[in-house]
Design an enzyme around this catalytic site. Structure first.
Site, PDB file in Angstrom:
ATOM      1  CD1 TRP A   1       0.958  -0.082   2.947  1.00 10.78           C
ATOM      2  CD2 TRP A   1      -0.902   0.918   3.656  1.00 10.78           C
ATOM      3  NE1 TRP A   1       1.185   0.306   4.240  1.00 10.78           N
ATOM      4  CE2 TRP A   1       0.059   0.923   4.703  1.00 10.78           C
ATOM      5  CE3 TRP A   1      -2.146   1.480   3.887  1.00 10.78           C
ATOM      6  CZ2 TRP A   1      -0.203   1.489   5.956  1.00 10.78           C
ATOM      7  CZ3 TRP A   1      -2.401   2.032   5.125  1.00 10.78           C
ATOM      8  CH2 TRP A   1      -1.451   2.040   6.140  1.00 10.78           C
ATOM      9  CG  ASP A   2       4.879   0.716   0.851  1.00  6.85           C
ATOM     10  OD1 ASP A   2       4.231  -0.349   0.878  1.00  6.85           O
ATOM     11  OD2 ASP A   2       5.780   0.979   1.656  1.00  6.85           O
TER      12      ASP A   2
ATOM     13  CE  LYS B   1       5.552  -3.552  11.477  1.00  7.53           C
ATOM     14  NZ  LYS B   1       5.405  -4.521  10.368  1.00  7.53           N
ATOM     15  CD  GLN B   2       2.394   0.174  10.145  1.00 11.65           C
ATOM     16  OE1 GLN B   2       3.044   0.986   9.525  1.00 11.65           O
ATOM     17  NE2 GLN B   2       2.137  -1.032   9.672  1.00 11.65           N
TER      18      GLN B   2
ATOM     19  CD  GLU C   1       1.859  -4.432   8.566  1.00 15.43           C
ATOM     20  OE1 GLU C   1       2.982  -4.696   9.055  1.00 15.43           O
ATOM     21  OE2 GLU C   1       1.711  -4.113   7.375  1.00 15.43           O
TER      22      GLU C   1
END
Length: 795
Positions: free
Chosen positions: A354-355, A613-614, A493
């Site tokens: 998805w970057d 995680k983010q 994630e």
């Protein structure tokens, strides 16, 4: 340190692979890591060349399971060049007394320069200077120049230059138990003069790959090499070229290489093209001149200057360089997406994730044709996404979390935990929110460009099929009188399920549910924006019925969003999870970015805890302004308190490990709107992610392209507050005074604009032309900007 160069002094074997990744040279068609030309893949060095879209699939038996992985292929190594004196040992820096060693990446010209001086075991002193680039104007061309200067000796200097097809994919240690030999040798032969041709093909996808290399040796007194001989060793082919030199003389080897694959357009056959074009190339300096001009044109489009902040500006330019070396106008001619780790290594196997969500905002306003091409990569794989949804019992398009050559799901089934040494199930394919990101990208491209032709032929169809999938995935909960979405993973994630059902997904992920509502609204809006005839044909072709559109409207008004303690819950049941003893884990492990791996090694499970995680919920504040988000919540019937945003930021920031380089980008963004004084801290953290290898070894496996692009986008869309919305260019600045003054250029609806931002005002100047005026807005003030004029807004 120059704002236009990345410099290293001294030879540091432990840092070599990191330097190789950061010193990669590329042109959007291919890229080559900054490995030393004399180096082979070993524990210190890793030469690697990767071409956009060249994948191959292999199977491996792991832990009693057969796994299949598709990888971006490490192509034959075109770099090999070394030399020796009087039949002595071939040069390596490890076997010499290094007196001087410098290496720098010239950012303005995308030129890697290496300079070293050494004393060999015979006491002879020699200087070597090397330059290399991957040509931005002629993407099939690479060039390497090596100059050897004899200081205090005379003798026979012999170069060895070749092409090495005996390579594999072995850069990432976690993957080394997996099959990695992706190339078969087809043929290797000599070309007229001192040229050679190497033909290979990928083992499964059967993509032909051809490289031709030519060598020219010149002494500074005008002489050429007086002897050469062919050298072959299996998949290695090249020449030895010798010349006599005296003390004080220098000898230069120019090596030019052509690269073609079976995925190229307008060619007869890769080997024919590689051999045909090699003798047409000019000398190194002539090639460098046209390469430099192509980069000058790119830098004009991507002009950015941060006044009196030379270190930050240098890293920003490095990030822009690597973005354009991965995706450039050359990529627009290919069927390729945005590889998450660039063309710089083998992490994530070169897959497209998805970057692009973090990359396209830079491209939309500078190279919109490139964004359009990269979105076409998704549209070409729409049939595969439709089939994936059907196989799971849904209508619409279910795009894969990881994509490669043909658009099937490429997420691995098992992954290795380096902490425990165990292969464990990988549930990341449940990150269906990738489709929502694609929908967001389609709409934002349209907003930035007004490209109705794209919307008509590609964008509207993708938006509708993505909306259709999420509408089908949502179910009506009678007890709540709301719609719910079950069994997914969010951007966090870490959470693949609940403690009693890990891997089964979570219910009502807030990010997913809210973005689903936005996507349903945009799909309906895109449909209405189409010309009547086109809309009618699309509705018939997709069998889009009024009751389906009504369901979209119902869901967009009745989607469930969980809350706890006055903040949106990451997902339903998040508040029931245990709190982690953060202090204890930091004392025990120090670095807890990958807390999931730490807990698994302890036979525990990250699904048990309120950790991230983010950014997950906070991604909503990244994608939408406070006004846009408030409008979505109002539509759903929710009325969050005025302090919800800062409270939400504080709540999740305290529970995030920042195990992804994207975390600093998103947190800098949201802090600019809630705790402005802390935003520069995370901005600097984002800038440092790759140059300091903040994750302790991952950058060597490939740069983090989204974090690089996102760090630049922080200046453009977050701190300067630039948005493209409702046919207007909108500014809502949160400019940190500590950053001084920013200047940058964009292209908006065919208007070249020069923008200057500081803590006091925003100036927007339009280039001359015959375009229609565009509407510019800033915090309630609106102005029409005509070609050749300037508007000013106070901050």
């Amino acid at each position: 340190m120059s704002e236009w160069s990345l410099r290293y002094t001294g030879y540091a074997p432990a840092e070599e692979r990191l330097r190789e990744a950061l010193c990669t040279v590329g042109n959007g068609y291919l890229a080559t890591r900054g490995a030393a030309p004399e180096a082979a893949a070993d524990g210190t060095h890793y030469p690697g060349t990767y071409a956009a879209g060249v994948y191959n699939r292999l199977r491996t038996d792991v832990a009693g399971t057969t796994v299949e992985n598709e990888c971006l292929v490490n192509l034959p190594n075109w770099l090999p060049v070394t030399f020796r004196i009087d039949d002595g040992p071939w040069f390596t820096p490890d076997s010499m007394e290094l007196l001087e060693y410098r290496q720098y990446l010239d950012l303005r010209r995308a030129l890697l320069v290496r300079h070293l001086r050494f004393r060999d075991p015979a006491g002879r002193t020699t200087t070597v200077t090397q330059r290399r680039f991957a040509h931005m104007r002629f993407p099939h061309v690479c060039a390497l120049e090596t100059t050897v200067a004899a200081h205090d000796w005379s003798g026979r200097l012999e170069f060895r230059s070749g092409l090495d097809g005996g390579v594999d994919n072995s850069l990432v240690e976690r993957y080394r138990d997996l099959a990695g030999r992706h190339l078969d040798l087809v043929a290797a032969r000599e070309l007229p003069g001192t040229g050679v041709l190497l033909e290979t093909a990928t083992t499964q996808s059967r993509i032909p790959v051809a490289m031709a290399a030519g060598n020219t040796v010149r002494v500074d007194d005008g002489r050429d090499a007086d002897a050469h001989r062919l050298v072959t060793d299996g998949p290695w082919i090249g020449h030895d070229l010798a010349v006599d030199v005296t003390a004080g003389q220098s000898v230069t080897l120019e090596k030019t290489v052509t690269v073609y694959t079976g995925r190229d357009r307008a060619i007869s056959e890769p080997a024919v093209e590689a051999a045909r074009w090699l003798p047409r190339l000019g000398p190194f300096d002539t090639l460098l001149e046209s390469h430099t001009l192509a980069w000058a044109h790119l830098w004009d489009r991507f002009h950015l200057d941060l006044e009196n902040r030379p270190e930050e500006l240098r890293v920003i330019r490095l990030h822009l360089l690597h973005l354009l070396q991965t995706v450039s106008p050359n990529t627009a001619e290919l069927d390729a997406g945005v590889p998450a780790r660039g063309l710089h290594g083998e992490a994530y196997r070169g897959h497209v994730l998805w970057d692009e969500l973090f990359v396209f905002p830079l491209l939309n306003l500078r190279l919109p044709a490139l964004t359009r091409s990269l979105l076409r990569y998704r549209h070409r794989r729409l049939p595969e996404a439709l089939q994936a949804a059907r196989e799971h019992g849904y209508r619409g398009a279910m795009f894969p979390w990881q994509s490669g050559s043909d658009g099937r799901e490429e997420s691995q089934r098992l992954h290795l935990n380096p902490h425990s040494g165990r292969w464990i199930p990988d549930p990341t394919r449940r990150q269906h929110h990738i489709g929502l990101a694609i929908a967001h990208n389609c709409w934002q491209y349209y907003q930035a460009t007004g490209d109705r032709e794209f919307l008509t032929h590609h964008g509207a169809e993708m938006l509708i099929e993505i909306a259709r999938f999420w509408s089908d995935l949502a179910t009506y909960d009678r007890a709540r009188d709301r719609y719910v979405i079950r069994g997914v993973m969010g951007p966090d994630e870490f959470h693949s399920g609940y403690p009693d059902a890990p891997g089964a997904g979570v219910d009502n992920n807030t990010y997913t549910n809210v973005l689903t509502v936005w996507t349903l609204l945009r799909a309906a809006e895109a449909l209405e924006a189409l010309p009547d005839r086109v809309r009618s044909e699309l509705v018939q072709r997709l069998d889009l019925r009024p009751e389906e559109l009504q369901r979209w409207d119902d869901i967009s008004r009745g989607m469930f969003v969980p809350f706890h303690d006055g903040v949106p819950s990451q997902f339903e049941g998040y508040a029931d999870l245990a709190e982690l003893d953060w202090a204890a884990y930091r004392r025990r492990y120090g670095d807890i970015q990958r807390l999931d791996r730490i807990l698994e090694a302890e036979n525990d499970d990250v699904n048990r805890y309120r950790v991230a995680k983010q950014a997950d919920v906070l991604m909503l504040f990244y994608l939408f302004s406070a006004d846009e988000l408030a409008g979505l919540f109002r539509r759903l019937g929710y009325r969050p308190a005025p302090d919800t945003i800062p409270r939400t930021v504080d709540y999740y920031l305290a529970r995030t490990t920042h195990g992804s380089t994207l975390s600093a980008v998103v947190h800098a963004w949201v802090l600019a709107r809630s705790h402005r004084d802390r935003a520069p801290e995370f901005f600097r953290h984002a800038l440092a992610s790759d140059v300091t290898d903040i994750q302790g070894g991952t950058t060597a496996e490939g740069i983090h392209l989204a974090a690089m692009a996102g760090s630049v986008d922080l200046l453009q869309r977050c701190f300067a507050g630039l948005q493209t919305r409702d046919g207007r260019l909108v500014f809502n600045p949160y400019w940190p005074a500590s950053l001084g003054t920013l200047e940058f250029t964009v292209l908006y609806h065919e208007h070249p604009l020069h923008i200057r931002v500081n803590g006091r005002r925003i100036d927007v100047a339009a280039g001359t032309g015959s375009q229609r005026p565009v509407e510019i807005a800033c915090r309630g003030e609106t102005a029409l900007l005509d070609p050749g004029s300037t508007v000013h807004f106070p901050c």
